[in-house]
Design a protein around this motif. Structure first.
Motif, PDB file in Angstrom:
ATOM      1  N   THR A  80      -8.202  99.394  71.777  1.00  0.00           N
ATOM      2  CA  THR A  80      -7.773  98.225  72.561  1.00  0.00           C
ATOM      3  C   THR A  80      -8.878  97.827  73.545  1.00  0.00           C
ATOM      4  O   THR A  80      -9.084  96.639  73.795  1.00  0.00           O
ATOM      5  CB  THR A  80      -6.448  98.512  73.302  1.00  0.00           C
ATOM      6  N   ARG A  95     -12.754  93.867  75.287  1.00  0.00           N
ATOM      7  CA  ARG A  95     -14.146  93.498  75.648  1.00  0.00           C
ATOM      8  C   ARG A  95     -14.644  92.329  74.797  1.00  0.00           C
ATOM      9  O   ARG A  95     -15.337  91.445  75.266  1.00  0.00           O
ATOM     10  CB  ARG A  95     -15.091  94.707  75.484  1.00  0.00           C
ATOM     11  N   ALA A 119      -8.617  98.775  86.606  1.00  0.00           N
ATOM     12  CA  ALA A 119      -7.149  98.837  86.487  1.00  0.00           C
ATOM     13  C   ALA A 119      -6.748  98.651  85.023  1.00  0.00           C
ATOM     14  O   ALA A 119      -7.591  98.342  84.175  1.00  0.00           O
ATOM     15  CB  ALA A 119      -6.532  97.742  87.350  1.00  0.00           C
ATOM     16  N   GLY A 145      -7.417 104.718  72.998  1.00  0.00           N
ATOM     17  CA  GLY A 145      -7.187 103.979  74.243  1.00  0.00           C
ATOM     18  C   GLY A 145      -5.823 103.297  74.285  1.00  0.00           C
ATOM     19  O   GLY A 145      -5.551 102.510  75.182  1.00  0.00           O
ATOM     20  N   GLN A 204       4.008 101.761  76.939  1.00  0.00           N
ATOM     21  CA  GLN A 204       3.294 101.466  75.676  1.00  0.00           C
ATOM     22  C   GLN A 204       3.705 102.463  74.584  1.00  0.00           C
ATOM     23  O   GLN A 204       3.857 102.089  73.416  1.00  0.00           O
ATOM     24  CB  GLN A 204       1.781 101.508  75.899  1.00  0.00           C
TER      25      GLN A 204
HETATM   26  P1  AMP Z   1     -11.534 101.639  77.245  1.00  0.00           P
HETATM   27  O1  AMP Z   1     -12.655 101.057  76.470  1.00  0.00           O
HETATM   28  O2  AMP Z   1     -10.473 102.250  76.382  1.00  0.00           O
HETATM   29  O3  AMP Z   1     -11.992 102.557  78.342  1.00  0.00           O
HETATM   30  O4  AMP Z   1     -10.807 100.402  77.984  1.00  0.00           O
HETATM   31  C1  AMP Z   1     -11.498  99.598  78.905  1.00  0.00           C
HETATM   32  C2  AMP Z   1     -10.517  98.857  79.812  1.00  0.00           C
HETATM   33  O5  AMP Z   1      -9.677  98.010  79.011  1.00  0.00           O
HETATM   34  C3  AMP Z   1      -9.538  99.750  80.572  1.00  0.00           C
HETATM   35  O6  AMP Z   1     -10.086 100.260  81.781  1.00  0.00           O
HETATM   36  C4  AMP Z   1      -8.386  98.785  80.809  1.00  0.00           C
HETATM   37  O7  AMP Z   1      -8.682  97.864  81.834  1.00  0.00           O
HETATM   38  C5  AMP Z   1      -8.355  98.006  79.505  1.00  0.00           C
HETATM   39  N1  AMP Z   1      -7.488  98.674  78.497  1.00  0.00           N
HETATM   40  C6  AMP Z   1      -7.871  99.195  77.299  1.00  0.00           C
HETATM   41  N2  AMP Z   1      -6.818  99.706  76.631  1.00  0.00           N
HETATM   42  C7  AMP Z   1      -5.743  99.489  77.441  1.00  0.00           C
HETATM   43  C8  AMP Z   1      -4.356  99.805  77.338  1.00  0.00           C
HETATM   44  N3  AMP Z   1      -3.857 100.464  76.255  1.00  0.00           N
HETATM   45  N4  AMP Z   1      -3.535  99.433  78.351  1.00  0.00           N
HETATM   46  C9  AMP Z   1      -4.000  98.769  79.439  1.00  0.00           C
HETATM   47  N5  AMP Z   1      -5.311  98.467  79.614  1.00  0.00           N
HETATM   48  C10 AMP Z   1      -6.167  98.818  78.623  1.00  0.00           C
END
Ligand code: AMP
Length: 213
Positions: free
Chosen positions: A32, A37, A58, A86, A93
């Protein structure tokens, strides 16, 4: 064993191990974070909604993330399984996955002590085109700054600054760590200790999954 969740603090190595499992088993890695991104990069409506939360470390709202995950797992390449990297990040969720009727086979936690996370994060790089994960010390690209997989440019994530990493770790402890109990109760949780070397962690991951190295 084809529907998996990877749990772990930011920087624990979920993305890197998800890529290894995906290559080995031929099932997609569904991140996700990578999808969000991409949306931010393309300036879509979703990206505009998610950017502020992401930049500050956040979480993006459950509604938004559950929506994109639901659409993604409905795609044909996910029919034979997937690795969620993620997601889920909150109990809401995880409950949404249950409500969708998604039967998860295994939840793998990659455990890395907080004090090692901060040091690892500064060397982390990500391909801005395909989202592949690298580390300047532990998993360097063959040519500096160029993705081995697609030739895209590798960059440091905007949310990998030391201050944001600390708030992301706090968010992880508060919102995501409770998922360990959630899945331990279903008997699906397996914990692997993240090692210094990527290949050593991959060996432990494959062993825990009962997959030949
Ligand atoms: P990651 O690449 O998984 O570290 O995700 C980067 C950012 O995307 C996180 O710090 C959140 O802001 C957002 N994000 C990714 N996956 C989620 C999720 N399952 N729920 C909420 N925010 C998410």
């Amino acid at each position: 064993m084809n529907k998996m969740i990877l749990l772990g603090a930011p920087g624990a190595g979920k993305g890197t191990q998800a890529e290894a499992i995906s290559d080995k088993l031929g099932i997609p890695q569904i991140s996700t974070g990578n999808m969000l991104r991409e949306a931010v990069k393309n300036g879509t409506e979703l990206g505009l909604k998610a950017k502020e939360a992401m930049d500050s470390g956040a979480l993006v709202s459950d509604d938004i993330v559950i929506g994109i995950l639901k659409d993604r797992i409905a795609e044909p390449d996910a029919a034979n399984g997937f690795i969620l990297d993620g997601f889920p990040r909150t109990v809401a969720q995880a409950e949404a996955l249950d409500t969708m009727g998604v039967a998860i086979d295994v939840v793998m936690e990659i455990a890395v002590p907080d004090e090692r996370i901060c040091a690892r994060m500064s060397g982390r790089r990500v391909c801005e085109s395909c989202g592949a994960s690298y580390h300047i010390e532990y998993k360097p690209t063959t040519v500096e700054g160029i993705c081995d997989k697609c030739g895209g440019k590798t960059v440091q994530r905007v949310d990998d600054t030391p201050e944001t990493v600390l708030s992301r770790l706090a968010v992880y402890q508060e919102k995501t760590a409770p998922l360990k109990d959630y899945y331990a109760k279903t008997g699906k949780l397996v914990t692997v200790e993240g090692q210094e070397e990527v290949a050593d962690t991959t060996k432990l991951v494959f062993k825990a999954l009962g997959v030949q190295d």
